[in-house]
Design a protein around this motif. Structure first.
Motif, mmCIF file in Angstrom:
data_model
loop_
_atom_site.group_PDB
_atom_site.id
_atom_site.type_symbol
_atom_site.label_atom_id
_atom_site.label_comp_id
_atom_site.label_asym_id
_atom_site.label_seq_id
_atom_site.Cartn_x
_atom_site.Cartn_y
_atom_site.Cartn_z
ATOM 1 N N GLU A 7 -10.970 -0.107 9.301
ATOM 2 C CA GLU A 7 -10.865 -1.033 8.035
ATOM 3 C C GLU A 7 -9.680 -1.790 7.176
ATOM 4 N N ASN A 8 -8.460 -1.884 8.340
ATOM 5 C CA ASN A 8 -7.860 -2.227 7.421
ATOM 6 C C ASN A 8 -6.319 -2.956 9.433
ATOM 7 N N GLU A 9 -7.103 -4.262 9.624
ATOM 8 C CA GLU A 9 -6.196 -4.417 10.469
ATOM 9 C C GLU A 9 -4.686 -4.896 10.449
ATOM 10 N N GLU A 10 -4.572 -4.739 8.860
ATOM 11 C CA GLU A 10 -3.252 -4.583 9.776
ATOM 12 C C GLU A 10 -2.671 -3.733 9.741
ATOM 13 N N PHE A 11 -2.546 -1.783 9.110
ATOM 14 C CA PHE A 11 -2.616 -1.034 9.617
ATOM 15 C C PHE A 11 -2.422 -0.909 10.890
ATOM 16 N N GLU A 12 -3.736 -1.264 11.393
ATOM 17 C CA GLU A 12 -3.670 -0.894 12.971
ATOM 18 C C GLU A 12 -2.626 -1.665 14.168
ATOM 19 N N ARG A 13 -2.914 -2.930 13.167
ATOM 20 C CA ARG A 13 -1.194 -4.097 13.983
ATOM 21 C C ARG A 13 0.175 -3.055 13.702
ATOM 22 N N GLN A 14 0.578 -2.317 12.620
ATOM 23 C CA GLN A 14 1.867 -2.406 11.983
ATOM 24 C C GLN A 14 2.022 -0.450 13.473
ATOM 25 N N MET A 15 0.326 -0.325 13.999
ATOM 26 C CA MET A 15 0.493 1.338 14.148
ATOM 27 C C MET A 15 0.865 0.906 15.699
ATOM 28 N N ALA B 278 -1.335 -1.701 -7.608
ATOM 29 C CA ALA B 278 -0.443 -3.214 -8.157
ATOM 30 C C ALA B 278 1.295 -3.064 -9.077
ATOM 31 N N GLU B 279 0.857 -1.555 -9.168
ATOM 32 C CA GLU B 279 2.762 -1.840 -9.893
ATOM 33 C C GLU B 279 4.104 -1.858 -9.012
ATOM 34 N N LEU B 280 3.249 -0.668 -8.268
ATOM 35 C CA LEU B 280 4.119 -0.189 -6.968
ATOM 36 C C LEU B 280 3.992 -1.703 -6.258
ATOM 37 N N VAL B 281 3.228 -2.420 -6.315
ATOM 38 C CA VAL B 281 3.856 -3.869 -5.078
ATOM 39 C C VAL B 281 4.791 -4.340 -6.033
ATOM 40 N N ASN B 282 4.340 -4.992 -7.231
ATOM 41 C CA ASN B 282 5.372 -5.441 -8.080
ATOM 42 C C ASN B 282 7.086 -4.804 -8.256
ATOM 43 N N MET B 283 7.039 -3.548 -8.241
ATOM 44 C CA MET B 283 8.099 -3.002 -8.206
ATOM 45 C C MET B 283 9.061 -3.032 -6.848
ATOM 46 N N ASN B 284 7.804 -3.436 -5.601
ATOM 47 C CA ASN B 284 8.706 -3.860 -4.333
ATOM 48 C C ASN B 284 9.397 -2.638 -3.769
ATOM 49 N N ILE B 285 9.461 -1.033 -3.841
ATOM 50 C CA ILE B 285 10.022 -0.282 -3.987
ATOM 51 C C ILE B 285 9.445 -0.348 -2.033
ATOM 52 N N LYS B 286 10.527 0.418 -1.118
ATOM 53 C CA LYS B 286 10.278 0.450 0.083
ATOM 54 C C LYS B 286 10.647 1.590 0.526
ATOM 55 N N PHE C 182 -5.758 -4.879 -0.417
ATOM 56 C CA PHE C 182 -6.873 -4.301 -2.183
ATOM 57 C C PHE C 182 -6.553 -2.973 -0.667
ATOM 58 N N GLY C 183 -6.028 -2.209 -2.708
ATOM 59 C CA GLY C 183 -5.294 -0.833 -2.249
ATOM 60 C C GLY C 183 -4.527 -0.646 -1.611
ATOM 61 N N LEU C 184 -4.023 0.274 -0.649
ATOM 62 C CA LEU C 184 -2.881 0.972 -0.093
ATOM 63 C C LEU C 184 -2.532 -0.120 0.549
ATOM 64 N N GLY C 185 -3.629 -1.629 1.462
ATOM 65 C CA GLY C 185 -3.235 -1.939 2.088
ATOM 66 C C GLY C 185 -2.637 -3.404 1.692
ATOM 67 N N LEU C 186 -2.106 -3.645 0.436
ATOM 68 C CA LEU C 186 -1.605 -4.889 -0.225
ATOM 69 C C LEU C 186 0.379 -3.832 -0.200
ATOM 70 N N LEU C 187 0.415 -2.404 -0.196
ATOM 71 C CA LEU C 187 1.568 -2.070 0.150
ATOM 72 C C LEU C 187 1.962 -2.387 1.162
ATOM 73 N N LEU C 188 1.215 -2.487 2.634
ATOM 74 C CA LEU C 188 1.470 -2.547 3.925
ATOM 75 C C LEU C 188 1.606 -4.255 4.425
ATOM 76 N N HIS C 189 1.003 -4.624 3.762
ATOM 77 C CA HIS C 189 1.130 -5.962 3.864
ATOM 78 C C HIS C 189 2.926 -6.560 3.954
ATOM 79 N N GLN C 190 3.303 -5.715 2.567
ATOM 80 C CA GLN C 190 5.083 -6.169 1.988
ATOM 81 C C GLN C 190 5.657 -4.813 2.978
ATOM 82 N N ARG C 191 5.312 -4.703 3.500
ATOM 83 C CA ARG C 191 6.107 -3.802 4.219
ATOM 84 C C ARG C 191 6.592 -2.720 3.774
#
Length: 233
Positions: A81-89, A38-46, A60-69
């Motif tokens: 279990e992660n549609e965004e992971f699949e889509r980006q891959m 959650a803190e890594l999401v807030n920090m918005n590091i790329k 939830f989990g690393l899916g939060l980081l994936l959503h913010q690219r």
């Protein structure tokens, strides 16, 4: 005794930067470092390279980081279990390195133990072994797999003390112990942080020598990926 305790997740994450390589313990949503993520999401590091058995779920989990690219590369075993992971891959937005689950664990453990590489039979004769050194031992072929090199490892334990000694519970022992000490800095978040001497030495799973920073987490959701129940009779 050297105290590894820090007062907050912000203190624990001092030094994280763009383009670093991180390791994340846990299995599915069990035993994941919720506060650190959650803190890594807030920090918005790329530009992150993330080593984890999976990438959580969409929200939830690393899916939060994936959503913010925030993740440029995932090193994983399981991508369900992660549609965004699949889509980006599939779209080529995310670089993905798929590794047999046992090999992933051994590459973590090799880094933890200071071994540069290990030989494993997993993947020989498949795409996993392409471009890698192979060798025969006792009539069986093995693939050389290099230990991971990571800047931070983020793990989550049930209990810990100020010296960094950790006790895990149940399925949370998957990958968390192997990642302790496998990166330059290991950050452990715990549900309960107790004084040194409180933990039974016979119950400790990871000694504090493998941990550089520890803090008590808060507000754990402990979500369940798939809940199956039977109908009431």
């Amino acid at each position: 005794m050297i105290s590894k305790k820090v007062d907050s997740v912000q203190d624990a994450l001092q030094g994280v930067q763009d383009n670093m390589t991180f390791m994340f313990g846990g299995f599915g949503l069990s035993g994941i470092a919720e506060n650190s993520i959650a803190e890594l999401v807030n920090m918005n590091i790329k530009g992150l390279t993330c080593i984890s058995n999976n990438a959580g779920v969409d929200d939830f989990g690393l899916g939060l980081l994936l959503h913010q690219r925030q993740i440029k590369k995932m090193v994983s075993s399981y991508v369900g279990e992660n549609e965004e992971f699949e889509r980006q891959m599939l779209s080529g937005e995310l670089d993905v390195e798929l590794i047999p689950q046992g090999t992933l664990a051994e590459r973590c453990r090799a880094a933890q133990a200071g071994f540069p590489a290990v030989y494993t039979p997993a993947g020989f004769g498949t795409e996993v072994a392409e471009g890698k050194e192979t060798r025969e031992f006792n009539g069986k072929m093995y693939v050389l797999e290099h230990a991971f090199k990571a800047d931070f490892a983020f793990v989550k334990a049930w209990k810990g003390d100020a010296a960094g000694n950790l006790i895990f519970k149940g399925t949370a022992r998957n990958f968390n112990p192997n990642m302790c000490g496998a990166a330059k800095i290991t950050v452990a978040e715990v549900e309960e942080l107790v004084p040194v001497g409180t933990l039974d030495p016979n119950q400790i799973h990871i000694p504090g020598i493998f941990v550089q920073r520890i803090f008590q987490g808060a507000h754990y959701e402990k979500r369940i990926e798939q809940r199956t129940v039977r109908q009431r009779d």
